[in-house]
Design an enzyme around this catalytic site. Structure first.
Site, PDB file in Angstrom:
ATOM      1  N   CYS A  21       0.855  -1.177   0.000  1.00 22.14           N
ATOM      2  CA  CYS A  21       0.000   0.000   0.000  1.00 22.14           C
ATOM      3  C   CYS A  21       0.898   1.237   0.000  1.00 22.14           C
ATOM      4  CB  CYS A  21      -0.910   0.007   1.226  1.00 22.14           C
ATOM      5  SG  CYS A  21      -0.012   0.163   2.803  1.00 22.14           S
ATOM      6  N   HIS A  86       3.942   1.770  11.551  1.00 21.69           N
ATOM      7  CA  HIS A  86       2.815   1.500  12.447  1.00 21.69           C
ATOM      8  C   HIS A  86       2.554   2.627  13.431  1.00 21.69           C
ATOM      9  CE1 HIS A  86       4.564  -2.502  11.352  1.00 21.69           C
ATOM     10  NE2 HIS A  86       3.312  -2.657  10.960  1.00 21.69           N
ATOM     11  N   CYS A 108       2.547   5.803   8.852  1.00 19.87           N
ATOM     12  CA  CYS A 108       1.598   5.930   7.748  1.00 19.87           C
ATOM     13  C   CYS A 108       0.658   7.097   8.024  1.00 19.87           C
ATOM     14  CB  CYS A 108       0.798   4.637   7.617  1.00 19.87           C
ATOM     15  SG  CYS A 108      -0.571   4.754   6.440  1.00 19.87           S
ATOM     16  N   GLU A 138       0.672  -0.752  16.176  1.00 16.89           N
ATOM     17  CA  GLU A 138      -0.208   0.376  15.875  1.00 16.89           C
ATOM     18  C   GLU A 138      -1.101   0.719  17.062  1.00 16.89           C
ATOM     19  OE1 GLU A 138      -4.022   1.482  13.103  1.00 16.89           O
ATOM     20  OE2 GLU A 138      -2.546   0.104  12.234  1.00 16.89           O
ATOM     21  N   THR A 177      -6.202   0.410  11.882  1.00 15.59           N
ATOM     22  CA  THR A 177      -6.438   0.576  10.440  1.00 15.59           C
ATOM     23  C   THR A 177      -6.470  -0.737   9.670  1.00 15.59           C
ATOM     24  OG1 THR A 177      -4.072   0.816   9.927  1.00 15.59           O
ATOM     25  CG2 THR A 177      -5.292   2.836  10.462  1.00 15.59           C
ATOM     26  N   SER A 236      -1.005  -7.880  10.692  1.00 16.25           N
ATOM     27  CA  SER A 236      -2.432  -7.939  10.989  1.00 16.25           C
ATOM     28  C   SER A 236      -3.260  -7.985   9.717  1.00 16.25           C
ATOM     29  CB  SER A 236      -2.837  -6.714  11.822  1.00 16.25           C
ATOM     30  OG  SER A 236      -4.233  -6.678  12.016  1.00 16.25           O
TER      31      SER A 236
END
Length: 372
Positions: A21, A86, A108, A138, A177, A236
């Site tokens: 991503c 994260h 991010c 995260e 997320t 995750s």
């Protein structure tokens, strides 16, 4: 004996989108650019992203991965340190400053958005309910944005009934997320049923890349005997893809890190297999697996199952909490402004929000000036 002649034709359903991503790619590039600018070693707190292949490739270029800032040798305090995609608790940059370290934050932007959503809840007097997985970096980073006790972690629907909160009329929620979209919806529904005054974040917390990849797997899973997800066990979003595949029609699904991890005998009689990759898995590993399949499982055909990418406007909404330049009273009545760096004649500029021929630094500089 020609084994291929005895095998039924095989169809590989390849999901699109899959793999890296934008947030993962950005974090990796921050480490690469730091190595180019400062030379080796460049220290990285925790894995920059959850993928062994990526970590090893960066280690070979001179990145050194440490658990905590205190693990950086005293003689290297002049070296830069990068924080992972994260996100980190506020205490980590404070620790870096106390140690006089040069740090680069590769968090991010969509994770940073969740941090801001949580802080906004608290600023408005709400106790924050965070839907996520205990121990995930995260989650640790998001909880660390607020004072101790200001956030309650919720992992499952079953936990909702026993939750104790300071004031049921002053609650807000955010989510990790990279969760399962369906599972998260169930938890949120249970929270809203238990706490009718619960306030949602101003925009979706689960990132668009997580959503898109799960939707593509849902589309490809029905009728597959085996579904391969390329990713790491501590990723995750990759683990959620494994679950989604099985839940939506795959007879079996498994997580693989490299082609060597696959038990090809387990796939040998399959007529249709699915394949996708988590957001931190590089495309080169997908290609490696397809190449191995070409030598072992021939003949086969590729059937690409894709879902529509979100437009730049949808991405923009997710990034900026409905845009700061639109007043609350005007939301839904006035369109926000979206700035795209790139050439008008390039189609990828409109799709990505930044042209592929525009450097990340140029895009950042333009955005910085627009924000002043």
């Amino acid at each position: 004996m020609n084994v291929h002649a005895t095998k039924p034709p095989l169809t590989i359903r390849l999901c699109e989108p899959r793999g890296f991503c934008a947030g993962v790619d950005r974090a990796i590039q921050i480490v690469v650019l730091a190595l180019k600018k400062y030379g080796a070693p460049v220290y990285v707190r925790h894995e920059i992203v959850h993928n062994k292949f990526v970590v090893e490739a960066l280690r070979e270029r001179g990145a050194v991965f440490v658990k905590e800032l205190g693990d950086i040798p005293a003689e290297h305090v002049d070296r830069p340190v990068v924080f992972s995609a994260h996100g980190v608790p506020k205490s980590v940059p404070a620790d870096a400053e106390a140690r006089n370290l040069l740090y680069l934050d590769a968090t991010c932007p969509l994770v940073s958005k969740v941090h801001k959503q949580a802080m906004r809840h608290q600023r408005l007097g709400r106790h924050v309910l965070l839907v996520g997985h205990a121990g995930h970096p995260e989650v640790i980073g998001t909880m660390g944005q607020l004072p101790e006790g200001a956030v309650t972690l919720v992992e499952t629907v079953e936990q909702v009934a026993d939750l104790t909160v300071p004031d049921e009329d002053k609650l807000g929620f955010v989510t990790q997320t990279t969760l399962s979209v369906d599972d998260t919806a169930d938890v949120i529904a249970a929270l809203q049923a238990r706490f009718p005054a619960l306030t949602a974040p101003s925009s979706e917390s689960i990132c668009y890349a997580t959503t898109n990849r799960q939707e593509a797997v849902k589309k490809a899973a029905p009728g597959t005997e085996v579904f391969l997800i390329v990713g790491a066990p501590n990723s995750s979003n990759s683990m959620r893809l494994v679950e989604v595949a099985k839940r939506h029609g795959a007879r079996d699904s498994m997580l693989v890190q490299r082609a060597a991890d696959i038990d090809w005998r387990r796939i040998g009689d399959a007529a249709t297999i699915g394949m996708s990759a988590g957001a931190s898995a590089p495309e080169i590993v997908v290609e490696e697996i397809i190449d191995r399949a070409n030598r072992i499982l021939t003949p086969y055909t590729l059937d690409v199952r894709s879902v529509a990418w979100h437009s730049v406007y949808e991405v923009g909404h997710r990034l900026t909490d409905h845009f700061d330049d639109v007043d609350d009273a005007e939301r839904g009545t006035r369109c926000p402004r979206v700035f795209i760096t790139g050439d008008a004649c390039h189609t990828h500029s409109a799709k990505a929000g930044q042209g592929m021929n525009v450097s990340l630094q140029d895009g950042f500089n333009i955005a910085w000036k627009l924000g002043q």
